[in-house]
Design an enzyme around this catalytic site. Structure first.
Site, PDB file in Angstrom:
ATOM      1  N   HIS A 295      -3.932  13.852   0.588  1.00  0.00           N
ATOM      2  CA  HIS A 295      -4.174  12.959   1.730  1.00  0.00           C
ATOM      3  C   HIS A 295      -3.029  13.033   2.738  1.00  0.00           C
ATOM      4  O   HIS A 295      -3.256  13.180   3.945  1.00  0.00           O
ATOM      5  CB  HIS A 295      -4.353  11.514   1.242  1.00  0.00           C
TER       6      HIS A 295
ATOM      7  N   ASP B 282       0.850  -1.189   0.000  1.00  0.00           N
ATOM      8  CA  ASP B 282       0.000   0.000   0.000  1.00  0.00           C
ATOM      9  C   ASP B 282       0.887   1.241   0.000  1.00  0.00           C
ATOM     10  O   ASP B 282       1.756   1.386   0.863  1.00  0.00           O
ATOM     11  CB  ASP B 282      -0.892  -0.015   1.244  1.00  0.00           C
TER      12      ASP B 282
HETATM   13 CA    CA Z   1      -4.220   2.833   2.575  1.00  0.00          CA
END
Ligand code: CA
Length: 429
Positions: free
Chosen positions: A145, A138
């Site tokens: 973000h 990930d």
């Molecule tokens: Ca994530």
């Protein structure tokens, strides 16, 4: 012969203009159907699935040189074996499927026995997780973000850590708990400690969240020790799926120092069932944001490596109407998939076919384009209003989160369908 992406192509199958699956898309997936034993590979077309095993049995792939695994490769529980055949094979199959579905090709259209065997309505099948990922990574590639999280949890004046504009930040996640869209997600139990609490406690997460992401499927592996120059990075990508990286914020914030995400993430991630190939996304290629400072040479890309994919998130409380709570775009990502892949391989770590590499939460610059409840409700300080009059800081039991994604240009729409999941109450103890 026209290429599969030609916007002028039409199918003899009736396809609504709003469908995610026109003849120019042809995404791959794995499905089961009640009356036949075992899973099969399929291609989505309009409201139908084209059964690739049946297509092979009727001889339509006979001249394609797909190797000795034919036709068994189309009767597997995951796309991995098919993907392992390599890009020439994926392209040949997509090209042949495109030809078979064209309005002026009678080969399948006028062969009633074959047509009945090869086409099944999507609502009559159960979709499986499209790949068996041996590895899941990930990333953290949205500057909006990363900035928002930095403002909330660290220092608004220095929201981005010093490494962020130099490295596509990532961590190795858990592959075994990746599930297909439609699978319920059980609220995790875990250890958490509020900042003002004297000691940690163990119990159901009180801050369950989603993360709007996309993931790419590795289409070509590498040997241990091998690296991937950035100009060849996309040769290693088969296609993309929607990805919901469910996150328990209270567990995450207590456990993540100093080694990063662990049990606050590994209880489940959801993927959409159809893998849209990089080939189908080619018309929607865009340049990403300007990178400042310029990345180190091995990460420097000359061409456009982002893709303009519109994204939406719906939240639906139990027995209530859905509210669209976010609209974002994959094209906003600061670090591209090519940069992520090249960085991932830069130390010689081997990539494996079917690996899933997720983008990280895809947040945009506006309050309605944020990709997690954490940001939408700004750490619980501005609850998100829903259509039924209720509001949310984080997810409640019975809530269903559905993400959709599609590209649209000049009347052509290439979509991903959806990834959806419903929250079940935590198990006792
Ligand atoms: Ca994530």
């Amino acid at each position: 012969m026209a290429q599969p992406n030609d916007p002028a192509l039409r199918s003899w199958i009736d396809i609504a203009p709003t469908s995610d699956f026109p003849i120019q898309n042809l995404p791959f997936g794995v499905f089961d159907k009640d009356e036949q034993p075992g899973p099969r590979l399929g291609v989505a077309i309009g409201e139908y699935v084209l059964d690739l095993y049946a297509v092979a049995q009727f001889g339509f792939f006979e001249d394609l040189d797909l190797g000795p695994k034919m036709p068994k490769v189309f009767r597997r529980g995951a796309l991995n074996s098919f993907i392992s055949l390599g890009r020439p094979a994926w392209r040949a199959v997509r090209q042949r499927v495109s030809e078979l579905l064209r309005h002026d090709n009678p080969a399948l259209r006028d062969n009633e026995e074959a047509m009945r065997a090869c086409l099944v309505r999507q609502r009559e099948v159960r979709m499986r997780r499209p790949v068996k990922p041996r590895n899941y990574t990930d990333f953290y590639s949205s500057i909006e973000h990363a900035t928002n999280v930095g403002i909330m949890f660290r220092d608004p004046a220095n929201a981005l850590l010093p490494n962020w504009r130099h490295i596509p930040i990532g961590y190795h996640g858990r592959a075994s708990s990746i599930v297909v869209s439609g699978t319920d997600i059980r609220r995790p139990n875990g250890q958490r400690k509020a900042p003002d609490a004297a000691a940690p406690t163990f119990g159901p997460s009180q801050q369950l969240d989603f993360e709007l992401e996309m993931a790419f499927v590795v289409g070509k592996g590498t040997h241990l020790g091998e690296t991937v120059p950035i100009q060849y990075a996309e040769d290693h990508i088969f296609g993309l799926v929607l990805f919901n990286d469910w996150s328990a914020r209270d567990i995450q914030s207590w456990e993540y120092v100093p080694l990063g995400p662990f049990l606050g993430k590994s209880f489940g991630s959801s993927v959409s069932p159809w893998v849209v190939t990089l080939d189908a996304l080619e018309p929607f290629r865009v340049a990403g944001p300007v990178q400042e400072p310029e990345p180190l040479l091995y990460l420097r890309q000359l061409d456009a490596h982002n893709f303009d994919i519109k994204l939406e998130v719906d939240l639906q409380p139990e027995n209530s109407a859905a509210t669209t709570i976010s609209r974002s775009n994959f094209g906003l990502m600061y670090w591209s998939m090519a940069q992520q892949l090249t960085h991932h391989a830069s130390n010689g770590c081997n990539l494996e076919v079917g690996d899933l590499y997720a983008s990280g939460t895809i947040s945009g610059p506006t309050p309605d384009s944020l990709g997690s409840m954490l940001e939408l409700a700004w750490r619980g300080t501005r609850p998100v209003p829903l259509a039924d009059g209720s509001e949310r800081k984080f997810l409640q039991d019975g809530d269903t989160v559905t993400m959709r994604g599609f590209c649209e240009k000049d009347g052509l729409r290439i979509g991903f369908g959806e990834v959806t999941g419903k929250i079940l109450p935590a198990s006792a103890g």
